[in-house]
Design an enzyme around this catalytic site. Structure first.
Site, mmCIF file in Angstrom:
data_model
loop_
_atom_site.group_PDB
_atom_site.id
_atom_site.type_symbol
_atom_site.label_atom_id
_atom_site.label_comp_id
_atom_site.label_asym_id
_atom_site.label_seq_id
_atom_site.Cartn_x
_atom_site.Cartn_y
_atom_site.Cartn_z
ATOM 1 N N GLU A 90 23.161 23.385 -19.521
ATOM 2 C CA GLU A 90 23.260 22.628 -18.277
ATOM 3 C C GLU A 90 22.120 21.629 -18.089
ATOM 4 O OE1 GLU A 90 25.959 23.038 -16.873
ATOM 5 O OE2 GLU A 90 26.501 25.115 -16.468
ATOM 6 N N HIS B 12 19.965 32.436 -20.385
ATOM 7 C CA HIS B 12 21.372 32.625 -20.746
ATOM 8 C C HIS B 12 21.612 34.092 -21.044
ATOM 9 C CE1 HIS B 12 25.215 32.067 -22.849
ATOM 10 N NE2 HIS B 12 25.300 30.977 -22.116
#
Ligand code: COA
Length: 392
Positions: free
Chosen positions: A327, A274
């Protein structure tokens, strides 16, 4: 006469590639603290909001600015569920928008949102009051799940489903998608996912919505741009890919070799890494919990693959601080709750509309055109035209 040409004068500061570490606005909507593994909506821990409150309570917090009391949330739920009715002209055209192969739901959604905004006559935000912008935000947020699910059903030749009026956003979403009143445990699991994904700082799609709003354009234009930004796999397109990875791995014994080979060949593991979180992503922590609560073989397998992936990343990408992102378990949760894979990112788009519209309202209320610069690095200007150039 002003002299032109030569090297560009150093008038602008060059930001880091990808604008990493650059703040471009002030906001009261929320924030992501990557080093702490924490994000919040208007100061409240977002993971705690998802754990304890309903979609409507958190939607109210983001759009109206404060947490509602029992009476206020009941009124808000009633008001927003009454906004779920699609304009007739849009409902009529949904089958056309959903026709064609391959069916890319987010592409169809982009078009449907644009059509809806046009049919509703949304005016440039510059020409309307802050209250009107907010009202439009509620309408577009209430209609997003109707469009998402309607397009899916229209593509399959199925009629639109009007959800039971007593159902909140998440349960109504599942009913509109599947045609069945959902199992409460599954609806609550999806509700937590939807709350966790309403907003997330100055992510790419929110920034896009802000840029478009800053030009004074209408809310439809900003939402279409945001959906476009979300459609990229580096932003919103990863949950079905993460699930695909699980399918490709197939069995626990294959996980290590498969994942190692992927990273060694330069591929990225979907559902990991991320830009902002350099520790556990609080969304993945809660979604892991939700997935395991829902139960099933896939959740347990995912947990094994996650541990193996983190080991592989630790070995092959040491020091990069790569962790599981939202996700990875999002796909498992949605899959277990009966949401088809191609609808994962559109489901995300639906909940993110809450954050987008809040950002659009804030941008419209405190606007300054967003217009950065670039440092030109091409041939030194002015480059003379080639000898004999003429109009053709
Ligand atoms: C989310 C993402 C785009 C953030 O990327 P970023 O901040 O630009 O990170 P960088 O591209 O600078 O990557 C830094 C290093 O980590 C590696 N890396 C980052 N994410 C990785 C992943 N998922 N798998 C393997 N390696 C990864 C990069 O290859 C790079 O390694 P290098 O230093 O050897 O070149 C990236 O982590 C990614 O592509 N993840 C997979 C897609 C995904 O899950 N998206 C959903 C996001 S919520």
């Amino acid at each position: 006469m002003t002299q032109v040409g030569g090297a560009a004068p150093p008038q602008v500061a060059m930001a880091a590639p990808g604008l990493e570490g650059v703040a471009v606005a002030e906001t009261t909507i929320g924030d992501v603290r990557g080093e702490e593994g924490f994000f919040h909506y208007r100061g409240y821990n977002a993971a705690e909001l998802a754990r304890r409150l309903s979609f409507e309570q958190v939607w109210h917090l983001l759009s109206e600015g404060f947490l509602p009391d029992a009476g206020q949330v009941a009124a808000f739920r009633q008001r927003t569920s009454a906004m779920r009715s699609l304009p007739e002209q849009v409902a009529r055209l949904l089958p056309e928008l959903a026709a064609g192969e391959p069916f890319v739901p987010l592409t169809a959604l982009r078009t449907a949102v644009s059509l809806t905004a046009g049919v509703l006559g949304l005016q440039p935000v510059m020409d309307i009051s802050a209250e009107e912008v907010r009202q439009q935000g509620l309408v577009m947020t209430a209609l997003a799940p109707v469009l998402v699910t309607g397009l899916y059903r229209a593509h399959r030749g199925e009629p639109l489903v009007v959800p039971d009026p007593d159902l909140g956003y998440a349960a109504a979403y599942l009913q509109m998608l599947t045609g069945r009143r959902p199992d409460p445990l599954q609806a609550r699991a999806v509700e937590k996912y939807l709350i966790l994904t309403m907003d997330h700082g100055f992510n790419a799609s929110t920034f896009t919505a802000r840029v478009i709003t800053s030009t004074g354009a209408d809310m439809g234009a900003a939402l279409v741009g945001a959906i476009g930004a979300l459609s990229g796999p580096l932003h919103g397109g990863a949950p079905s890919r993460a699930l695909q990875t699980l399918d490709e791995i197939g069995t626990e014994e294959r996980a290590y070799d498969y994942l190692r080979q992927k990273v060694e060949s330069g591929d990225r593991l979907m559902g990991f890494g991320h830009r902002v979180y350099k520790t556990d992503d609080p969304r993945s922590t809660l979604l892991r919990e939700v997935a395991l609560e829902l139960g099933g073989e896939q959740a347990r397998f995912a947990e094994h693959v996650e541990q193996t992936a983190l080991r592989v990343l630790g070995e092959l990408k040491p020091g990069r601080r790569l962790y599981t992102n939202v996700e990875f378990y999002a796909g498992v949760v949605m899959n277990t709750a009966g949401i088809p894979r191609e609808m994962f990112t559109p489901t995300f788009a639906s909940s993110r509309t809450v954050g987008w519209t809040a950002a659009i309202c804030e941008q419209a209320a405190h606007n300054r055109l967003i217009r950065p610069s670039a440092v030109y690095v091409g041939p030194t200007p002015p480059v003379p035209l080639p000898e004999g150039s003429r109009y053709a």
